[in-house]
Enzyme design. Structure first.
Site, PDB file in Angstrom:
ATOM      1  N   HIS A   1      -3.834  -4.956  -0.068  1.00 18.77           N
ATOM      2  CA  HIS A   1      -3.553  -5.386   1.283  1.00 18.77           C
ATOM      3  C   HIS A   1      -3.738  -6.991   1.316  1.00 18.77           C
ATOM      4  O   HIS A   1      -4.518  -7.410   1.452  1.00 18.77           O
ATOM      5  CB  HIS A   1      -4.124  -4.941   2.369  1.00 18.77           C
ATOM      6  CG  HIS A   1      -4.135  -3.322   2.541  1.00 18.77           C
ATOM      7  ND1 HIS A   1      -3.179  -3.011   3.413  1.00 18.77           N
ATOM      8  CD2 HIS A   1      -4.502  -2.363   2.066  1.00 18.77           C
ATOM      9  CE1 HIS A   1      -3.034  -1.649   3.374  1.00 18.77           C
ATOM     10  NE2 HIS A   1      -4.263  -1.187   2.725  1.00 18.77           N
TER      11      HIS A   1
ATOM     12  N   CYS B   1       0.805  -1.173   0.086  1.00 23.86           N
ATOM     13  CA  CYS B   1       0.072  -0.005  -0.073  1.00 23.86           C
ATOM     14  C   CYS B   1       0.878   1.178  -0.058  1.00 23.86           C
ATOM     15  O   CYS B   1       1.431   1.298  -0.889  1.00 23.86           O
ATOM     16  CB  CYS B   1      -1.018   0.103   1.254  1.00 23.86           C
ATOM     17  SG  CYS B   1      -2.235   0.994   0.893  1.00 23.86           S
TER      18      CYS B   1
ATOM     19  N   GLU C   1      -2.391  -8.808   3.456  1.00 24.61           N
ATOM     20  CA  GLU C   1      -2.940  -9.201   4.872  1.00 24.61           C
ATOM     21  C   GLU C   1      -4.422  -9.328   5.080  1.00 24.61           C
ATOM     22  O   GLU C   1      -4.750  -9.773   6.076  1.00 24.61           O
ATOM     23  CB  GLU C   1      -2.187  -8.555   5.908  1.00 24.61           C
ATOM     24  CG  GLU C   1      -2.453  -7.161   6.126  1.00 24.61           C
ATOM     25  CD  GLU C   1      -2.087  -6.000   4.983  1.00 24.61           C
ATOM     26  OE1 GLU C   1      -1.732  -6.445   3.824  1.00 24.61           O
ATOM     27  OE2 GLU C   1      -2.332  -4.874   5.134  1.00 24.61           O
TER      28      GLU C   1
END
Lengths: 197, 252
Positions: free
Chosen positions: A179, A77, A181
């Site tokens: 992202h 990001c 994650e």
């Protein structure tokens, strides 16, 4: 394997740590130059704003350190944006690992909302990072107001208002605008593939 | 193309999810982390956890829960309930939440929206609005989970929230919530036309068609529901398949 997550004044760093834990990996979250330099893999996450973050990195000489890293590095990001040459966010000079600028999304229709937030697809996936993902155009999670235009470093692209570069690669540096994650199973695969590089 | 989002909402009390019917009469529905994980595995795009505990002790339990959710779930989640000041936001984001939802506190102190968006970015700040269609045809905002009426109208308040830096509006129609006859699509479409931040529809889901309608007629960016998911009346994989067949962009 030593995995380091660079700790700096950005939000949501611990989400990456949690995601790695789910993959069975204990990472070290640190700003210690020694630990970062000798790690096997380095993750440079981020959520925040370019000007103050670059200032923070420079004051601690983390800017030179990141540019000089030789092991695989994954920017996420804001991490991706800071690895570029210049960002329109506060007209900031960034790390310059990727010779490209970062531009602000300009809405063309009422429906074009900025930030680009939510699940969107990636295409033209061309990197070992995307090995084993069964969908051709998998969905990943985005939250950003600035983007990298199409360029030769692209390893994935995404369409939002304009087609843009949603992940980049050069030498040992990889970075995703999205992202991993927070991108469910697809994101877990991307992180696992990075760990396997 | 950006996908329309399906968001299960979990009302949490002492670590367990409960769901109110028309904002009262709670029924228990299960462990909050387990349930969230199950939704994530089924294809939910985001989760919302609302803390409905009133006590100080309960608030601490909620922060622990947020930490466990962040550790176990790989999709974004929003937390709300009992957020009154910046330090509440800081605590919840540090525990791993991606966004916070503020409701009564924002109506009482609209400046809180600016504070949150300045400190953490507007994408973090979801302004939740509970509003009811009154007999005179206006939509009025309510405080404290729908218990206290205000003199603020839905559209004016939503616009103000956006201008102060809200990243999303989560609009719950008290007139539709728990009734299962569809979302408040007229009001939602009006919000979508007047705002340029995403709007999350909430209150009224009963059938899969209701989700389609709120995306098409209500122009919502996301649809939130609770009991239809908690009690298995609608299964997320089937819902997404249905929406895809209806030519709505969803993540499958």
């Amino acid at each position: 394997m030593d995995i380091v997550i660079i700790k700096y004044n950005a939000g949501n760093i611990y989400s990456v740590d949690y995601a790695l834990k789910r993959l069975g990996v204990e990472a070290v979250v640190t700003a210690d130059p020694e630990l970062i330099r000798k790690a096997d893999k380095v993750i440079f996450p981020g959520q925040g704003e370019a000007v103050t973050t670059m200032k923070y990195l420079r004051e601690r000489h983390l800017d030179e350190l990141i540019c000089d890293l030789k092991q695989p590095v994954l920017g996420i990001c804001l991490g991706l944006q800071l690895m570029c040459r210049f960002s329109e966010e506060g007209n900031t000079t960034c790390l310059g690992i990727f010779d490209t600028e970062v531009k602000k999304f300009m809405p063309e229709r009422h429906e074009d909302k900025v930030p680009h937030m939510g699940w969107n697809t990636i295409y033209d996936c061309s990197s070992p990072l995307f090995k084993g993902i069964d969908s051709v155009n998998p969905y990943v999670y985005f939250v950003h107001s600035y983007y990298v235009p199409l360029n030769p470093y692209a390893i994935t692209k995404t369409d939002y208002i304009v087609p843009f570069t949603s992940a980049i690669h050069k030498d040992n540096f990889y970075a995703t605008q999205y992202h991993p994650e927070k991108s469910g199973k697809t994101g877990e695969l991307i992180l696992q593939n990075f760990l396997d590089l | 193309m950006l996908a329309k989002r399906i968001i299960p909402c979990l009302d949490v009390k002492d670590g367990m999810t409960v769901k109110g019917v028309n904002f009262v009469n709670f029924r228990e529905a299960g462990d909050a982390v387990e349930l969230g994980k199950a939704y994530s595995d089924q294809g939910a795009d985001e989760l919302v956890y609302l803390d409905i505990t009133a006590s100080h002790e309960g608030r601490k339990t909620f922060v622990d829960l947020v930490r466990r959710v962040a550790a176990n779930i790989s999709i974004p989640f929003t937390v709300g309930g009992g957020i009154n000041e910046l330090k509440d936001v800081d605590r919840l984001l540090n525990a791993g939440a991606d966004k916070v939802s503020i409701n009564s506190a924002a109506l009482r102190n609209p400046h809180l929206i600016e504070e949150i968006s300045t400190h953490f970015g507007s994408q973090v700040c979801v302004v939740a609005i509970d509003a009811k269609l009154e007999d005179n045809g206006t939509w009025m905002c309510y405080l404290n989970g729908g218990r206290i009426p205000t003199d603020r109208d839905l559209f004016g308040w939503a616009k103000e929230a956006q201008d102060r830096g809200a990243g999303e509006i989560l609009f719950t129609s008290m007139s539709h919530d728990g009734v299962k006859e569809g979302y408040a699509n007229d009001a939602l479409a009006r919000l979508a036309d007047s705002l340029n931040i995403p709007v999350i529809a909430s209150g009224g889901a009963g059938k899969m068609e209701h989700f389609k309608d709120t995306f098409v007629v209500g122009k919502a960016d996301a649809a939130l529901a609770a009991s239809v998911f908690h009690f298995g009346e609608i299964k997320i994989p089937e819902l997404k398949q249905y929406l895809k067949e209806q030519h709505i962009t969803v993540r499958i």
